[in-house]
Design an enzyme around this catalytic site. Structure first.
Site, PDB file in Angstrom:
ATOM      1  N   HIS A 293      53.357 109.954  20.724  1.00 48.95           N
ATOM      2  CA  HIS A 293      53.878 108.795  21.448  1.00 48.95           C
ATOM      3  C   HIS A 293      52.714 108.196  22.234  1.00 48.95           C
ATOM      4  O   HIS A 293      51.969 108.933  22.904  1.00 48.95           O
ATOM      5  CB  HIS A 293      54.939 109.215  22.467  1.00 48.95           C
TER       6      HIS A 293
ATOM      7  N   VAL B   4      62.421 114.351  15.904  1.00 49.91           N
ATOM      8  CA  VAL B   4      62.052 114.038  14.518  1.00 49.91           C
ATOM      9  C   VAL B   4      60.942 115.000  14.097  1.00 49.91           C
ATOM     10  O   VAL B   4      59.856 115.021  14.713  1.00 49.91           O
ATOM     11  CB  VAL B   4      61.587 112.572  14.377  1.00 49.91           C
TER      12      VAL B   4
ATOM     13  N   ARG C 263      56.231 100.626  16.343  1.00 51.51           N
ATOM     14  CA  ARG C 263      56.918 100.591  17.640  1.00 51.51           C
ATOM     15  C   ARG C 263      58.125 101.519  17.628  1.00 51.51           C
ATOM     16  O   ARG C 263      58.879 101.550  16.647  1.00 51.51           O
ATOM     17  CB  ARG C 263      57.372  99.160  17.959  1.00 51.51           C
TER      18      ARG C 263
ATOM     19  N   HIS D 196      54.198 113.573  15.402  1.00 50.83           N
ATOM     20  CA  HIS D 196      53.912 112.208  15.863  1.00 50.83           C
ATOM     21  C   HIS D 196      53.419 112.225  17.294  1.00 50.83           C
ATOM     22  O   HIS D 196      53.796 113.082  18.087  1.00 50.83           O
ATOM     23  CB  HIS D 196      55.160 111.307  15.751  1.00 50.83           C
TER      24      HIS D 196
END
Ligand code: AMP
Length: 114
Positions: free
Chosen positions: A102, A96, A29, A100
């Protein structure tokens, strides 16, 4: 080699609210959720940005997308619809530098994004 907070999460060195993990991928999360469901899906391999991905990462990137779909289904947002976002580099909103995805859901989304 770059190390980031997500690398530390992938290696289990710092805690995160994990929702899924396998050999290649970890999902957790987001600390600052932008929707009722806001998950981050990362490869264990520390690829800094999508722009750094190489042809040999093709299978891993496919696994990342399939893991995103899996965690979206598990979170109950697949049927109503969700958004999967990948920010690339600072101008794309990336903060970051460990690639990744989301996965956002639980509210309506507009287009174009901000
Ligand atoms: P991006 O702007 O695409 O690089 O997204 C970085 C995301 O990571 C943001 O949505 C942050 O809220 C989230 N974030 C930063 N640190 C953590 C953490 N330790 N655990 C969970 N999410 C985090």
């Amino acid at each position: 080699m770059t190390d980031t907070i997500f690398g530390k999460i992938a290696r289990g060195e710092i805690p995160a609210d994990l929702v899924y993990e396998d050999e290649d991928v970890v999902a957790f999360r987001d600390l600052s959720p932008q929707a009722p469901v806001h998950l981050l899906v990362i490869p264990r391999k520390p690829i800094p940005t999508l722009d750094d991905a190489q042809p040999e990462d093709a299978q891993l990137l496919g696994r990342l997308l399939l893991a995103a779909a899996k965690v979206a289904r598990a979170a109950g947002i697949a049927e109503s619809g969700y958004r999967a976002v990948l920010n690339c580099n600072a101008g794309g909103g990336q903060v970051v530098f460990h690639l990744h995805l989301h996965v956002l859901g639980g509210r309506p989304f507009t287009w174009p994004p901000g």
